[in-house]
Design a protein around this motif. Sequence first.
Motif, PDB file in Angstrom:
ATOM      1  N   PRO A   1       1.304  -1.493  -0.357  1.00 52.99           N
ATOM      2  CA  PRO A   1      -0.022  -0.042   0.195  1.00 52.99           C
ATOM      3  C   PRO A   1       0.985   1.327   0.298  1.00 52.99           C
ATOM      4  N   ALA A   2       0.173   2.455  -0.478  1.00 54.61           N
ATOM      5  CA  ALA A   2       1.183   3.226  -0.015  1.00 54.61           C
ATOM      6  C   ALA A   2       1.923   3.717   1.269  1.00 54.61           C
ATOM      7  N   ASP A   3       2.519   4.661   1.112  1.00 54.13           N
ATOM      8  CA  ASP A   3       3.252   4.264   2.580  1.00 54.13           C
ATOM      9  C   ASP A   3       2.240   5.683   3.757  1.00 54.13           C
TER      10      ASP A   3
ATOM     11  N   GLY B   1       8.534  -0.162  -1.993  1.00 52.78           N
ATOM     12  CA  GLY B   1       8.292  -0.909  -3.580  1.00 52.78           C
ATOM     13  C   GLY B   1       9.686  -1.354  -4.714  1.00 52.78           C
ATOM     14  N   ALA B   2      10.040  -0.636  -4.636  1.00 58.38           N
ATOM     15  CA  ALA B   2      11.609  -1.217  -5.685  1.00 58.38           C
ATOM     16  C   ALA B   2      12.280  -2.477  -5.149  1.00 58.38           C
ATOM     17  N   PRO B   3      12.402  -3.086  -4.353  1.00 58.58           N
ATOM     18  CA  PRO B   3      12.865  -4.107  -4.204  1.00 58.58           C
ATOM     19  C   PRO B   3      11.742  -4.922  -4.653  1.00 58.58           C
TER      20      PRO B   3
ATOM     21  N   GLU C   1      -1.284   1.801 -14.075  1.00 55.11           N
ATOM     22  CA  GLU C   1      -2.352   2.716 -14.220  1.00 55.11           C
ATOM     23  C   GLU C   1      -1.874   3.923 -13.758  1.00 55.11           C
ATOM     24  N   LEU C   2      -2.025   4.602 -14.612  1.00 53.54           N
ATOM     25  CA  LEU C   2      -1.246   6.445 -14.291  1.00 53.54           C
ATOM     26  C   LEU C   2      -2.493   7.824 -14.268  1.00 53.54           C
ATOM     27  N   GLY C   3      -1.364   8.085 -14.167  1.00 52.74           N
ATOM     28  CA  GLY C   3      -2.646   9.790 -13.911  1.00 52.74           C
ATOM     29  C   GLY C   3      -3.209   9.468 -15.354  1.00 52.74           C
ATOM     30  N   GLY C   4      -4.025  11.147 -15.364  1.00 50.09           N
ATOM     31  CA  GLY C   4      -5.123  11.711 -16.275  1.00 50.09           C
ATOM     32  C   GLY C   4      -5.189  13.434 -16.661  1.00 50.09           C
TER      33      GLY C   4
ATOM     34  N   ASN D   1      -0.844  19.172 -17.349  1.00 45.09           N
ATOM     35  CA  ASN D   1      -0.240  18.626 -16.357  1.00 45.09           C
ATOM     36  C   ASN D   1      -1.437  18.276 -15.148  1.00 45.09           C
ATOM     37  N   GLU D   2      -0.997  16.830 -14.659  1.00 45.93           N
ATOM     38  CA  GLU D   2      -2.374  16.261 -14.034  1.00 45.93           C
ATOM     39  C   GLU D   2      -2.259  17.449 -12.108  1.00 45.93           C
ATOM     40  N   ILE D   3      -3.050  18.235 -12.029  1.00 44.42           N
ATOM     41  CA  ILE D   3      -2.826  19.041 -10.524  1.00 44.42           C
ATOM     42  C   ILE D   3      -3.166  18.163  -9.448  1.00 44.42           C
ATOM     43  N   PHE D   4      -3.927  16.971  -9.921  1.00 41.08           N
ATOM     44  CA  PHE D   4      -4.778  15.871  -8.642  1.00 41.08           C
ATOM     45  C   PHE D   4      -4.159  16.964  -7.365  1.00 41.08           C
ATOM     46  N   GLY D   5      -5.611  17.559  -7.552  1.00 39.96           N
ATOM     47  CA  GLY D   5      -6.612  18.266  -6.239  1.00 39.96           C
ATOM     48  C   GLY D   5      -7.940  19.087  -6.979  1.00 39.96           C
TER      49      GLY D   5
HETATM   50  P1  NAD Z   1       4.083   6.987  -6.398  1.00 35.21           P
HETATM   51  O1  NAD Z   1       3.881   6.912  -7.584  1.00 35.21           O
HETATM   52  O2  NAD Z   1       4.010   7.830  -5.882  1.00 35.21           O
HETATM   53  O3  NAD Z   1       3.309   5.969  -5.918  1.00 35.21           O
HETATM   54  C1  NAD Z   1       2.129   4.937  -6.362  1.00 35.21           C
HETATM   55  C2  NAD Z   1       2.672   4.197  -5.304  1.00 35.21           C
HETATM   56  O4  NAD Z   1       3.916   3.820  -6.046  1.00 35.21           O
HETATM   57  C3  NAD Z   1       3.075   3.640  -3.455  1.00 35.21           C
HETATM   58  O5  NAD Z   1       2.938   3.220  -2.984  1.00 35.21           O
HETATM   59  C4  NAD Z   1       5.007   3.612  -3.662  1.00 35.21           C
HETATM   60  O6  NAD Z   1       5.467   4.158  -2.556  1.00 35.21           O
HETATM   61  C5  NAD Z   1       4.909   3.277  -4.495  1.00 35.21           C
HETATM   62  N1  NAD Z   1       6.611   3.818  -5.207  1.00 35.21           N
HETATM   63  C6  NAD Z   1       7.279   5.149  -4.703  1.00 35.21           C
HETATM   64  N2  NAD Z   1       8.294   4.662  -5.704  1.00 35.21           N
HETATM   65  C7  NAD Z   1       8.303   3.437  -5.781  1.00 35.21           C
HETATM   66  C8  NAD Z   1       9.777   2.610  -6.547  1.00 35.21           C
HETATM   67  N3  NAD Z   1      10.608   3.260  -6.835  1.00 35.21           N
HETATM   68  N4  NAD Z   1       8.670   1.560  -7.137  1.00 35.21           N
HETATM   69  C9  NAD Z   1       8.067   0.785  -6.827  1.00 35.21           C
HETATM   70  N5  NAD Z   1       7.162   1.586  -5.757  1.00 35.21           N
HETATM   71  C10 NAD Z   1       7.399   2.760  -5.147  1.00 35.21           C
HETATM   72  O7  NAD Z   1       2.186   7.848  -6.647  1.00 35.21           O
HETATM   73  P2  NAD Z   1       0.870   8.550  -5.242  1.00 35.21           P
HETATM   74  O8  NAD Z   1       1.363  10.112  -5.591  1.00 35.21           O
HETATM   75  O9  NAD Z   1       0.840   7.568  -4.589  1.00 35.21           O
HETATM   76  O10 NAD Z   1      -0.215   8.345  -6.642  1.00 35.21           O
HETATM   77  C11 NAD Z   1      -0.680  10.069  -6.853  1.00 35.21           C
HETATM   78  C12 NAD Z   1      -0.993   8.900  -8.661  1.00 35.21           C
HETATM   79  O11 NAD Z   1      -1.309   7.955  -8.791  1.00 35.21           O
HETATM   80  C13 NAD Z   1      -1.181   9.785  -9.320  1.00 35.21           C
HETATM   81  O12 NAD Z   1      -0.575  10.754 -10.614  1.00 35.21           O
HETATM   82  C14 NAD Z   1      -2.668   9.771 -10.393  1.00 35.21           C
HETATM   83  O13 NAD Z   1      -2.764   9.845 -10.747  1.00 35.21           O
HETATM   84  C15 NAD Z   1      -2.426   7.752 -10.602  1.00 35.21           C
HETATM   85  N6  NAD Z   1      -3.381   7.491  -9.954  1.00 35.21           N
HETATM   86  C16 NAD Z   1      -3.861   6.533 -11.122  1.00 35.21           C
HETATM   87  C17 NAD Z   1      -4.675   5.678 -11.523  1.00 35.21           C
HETATM   88  C18 NAD Z   1      -5.153   5.022 -12.479  1.00 35.21           C
HETATM   89  O14 NAD Z   1      -5.905   3.640 -11.846  1.00 35.21           O
HETATM   90  N7  NAD Z   1      -4.563   4.659 -13.669  1.00 35.21           N
HETATM   91  C19 NAD Z   1      -5.543   5.757  -9.748  1.00 35.21           C
HETATM   92  C20 NAD Z   1      -4.792   5.743  -8.936  1.00 35.21           C
HETATM   93  C21 NAD Z   1      -4.108   6.792  -9.110  1.00 35.21           C
END
Ligand code: NAD
Length: 497
Positions: free
Chosen positions: A193-195, A229-231, A267-270, A400-404
Amino acid sequence: MNTTLADLVEQARRTGTIAGLPSQHWINGRHLPSVSGGRMETVDPGTGKAFATVAAGTALDVDLAVKAARAALSGPWCSILPAERGRLLARASALIRAHADRLAVAEALDSGKRLGEAQGDVNGAARAFEYYAGACDKFQGSSIPLGPDYLSYTRHEPIGVAAQIVPWNYPISTLVRGLAPALAAGCTIVAKPADQTPLTALMLGEILAEAGLPSGVFNVVTGTGTEVGAPLVAHPDIDHITFTGSVPTGINVMQNAAQNVTRLALELGGKSPVIVLSDADFDAAIEGVIGAIYENAGQICSAGSRLIVDRKIHAEFTRRLVERTSALRLGHGLRTVDMGPVSSRAQLERIASFVERARGRGVKVLCGGHSSSDPETGLGWFYEPTILDDLSPDDEAVQNEIFGPVLCVQIADTSEHAIALANGTPYALVAGIYTQNLSSAHRIAAKLDAGQVYINEFFAGGIETPFGGNRASGFGRAKGLEALQSFSKLKCVTARL
Ligand code: NAD
């Protein structure tokens, strides 16, 4: 005595937290501390104060979790019949509903989102398990006609150990839309999960064990992206990665996954457009645009963060939008409010800097445009719902995605112009169209570069409808029966008879 939702909310408001939250990794069917002993705090964005601590993992914990998931792949899990796997997922769905209040309050505290939204996410998680429960024994291969002298057929085999890397904006939703189909396909899982939002993933570990999931099939390692995440991405014993997050991290994940030729879905931004044509039902379009940008304080990958409105209705439509937007009440997600906080101070500063730069360029700010706090406590990280008007296609706020909670308005002269504006960013995740002319809606839908198009209801659909992006928004499809395909590897067997 059963704790009611009202008790939990009252407890959270009085003490800042709720009792009994998980605080260790979930590995091989039990709670484990980090090998390093490390701990980290999780913070309520509505107050800016820490309310729980969890294990801060490292590569050592990741390795334990991956080993457990690998071993579980050839344990009792692989001999459970698909129909029984389906029953297990159905039990998980019922248990999520039974624990819905605790899950929703924990999610609201961890992410800052409004309780109503958190309840919707938890309900969606239960629904996802229910949907894939019904698919376990229907995921069948096909036979290929090679004539009377051959028998050729395909088998869907579980892809193996699937990693789920989850962002902070939709913690339980994003995890479950990968987890449920991965389990249905027979995989084992390591989730990170996210930190900022580790709690509901850990709570799901306990719930799935209660549903009868064998130990090691689902594991959760909490920690940072760098340390966990990275490992996880680099681990040679991972077979598939679902990464949901930002574009820069996604690129990094893709590069690292390439070292082991690990399959992945990104699944990235939008920067998704909502096109409102002059014949749209005004009221429905106003409500649609408001929900598309201000739900979860705009922190949605698929937020409708650009309004592309027909010039003929621009003045009246934006006047009505400003009126509606200015009436939205901000506050802590556990109170009755219309919009909660953003997830962190860093996120707040990022949003504010986008709007300040827009002001500096002379962009008209129709409403909002300032940082704020919870009006009751003066605490937390809030940003006023904001509308930036008449932006040019190459404006930084458009690209750019402002995400707010910042809506960027663009003005279109024709349908073709609206399509060109809609397709004019690096992203291609979702798009919305409001018009009463369904023929033109479908013609426009065909020309939009997006993984999904919503007509006359933004965010229409559910777990049944495939979801994912194109171009900078990533690739791969979650949800729907498509998700099952991504967690299986296809084998074709051909025999000379
Ligand atoms: P982020 O990329 O910073 O982090 C996402 C996850 O990746 C977190 O769990 C984080 O700890 C982990 N992570 C960070 N560095 C890593 C690495 N080097 N290797 C592996 N894992 C790593 O994103 P965020 O700020 O947590 O989330 C916001 C972004 O997520 C926004 O850009 C949003 O658009 C995107 N998002 C996309 C979708 C989708 O379905 N397309 C859904 C939700 C969020």
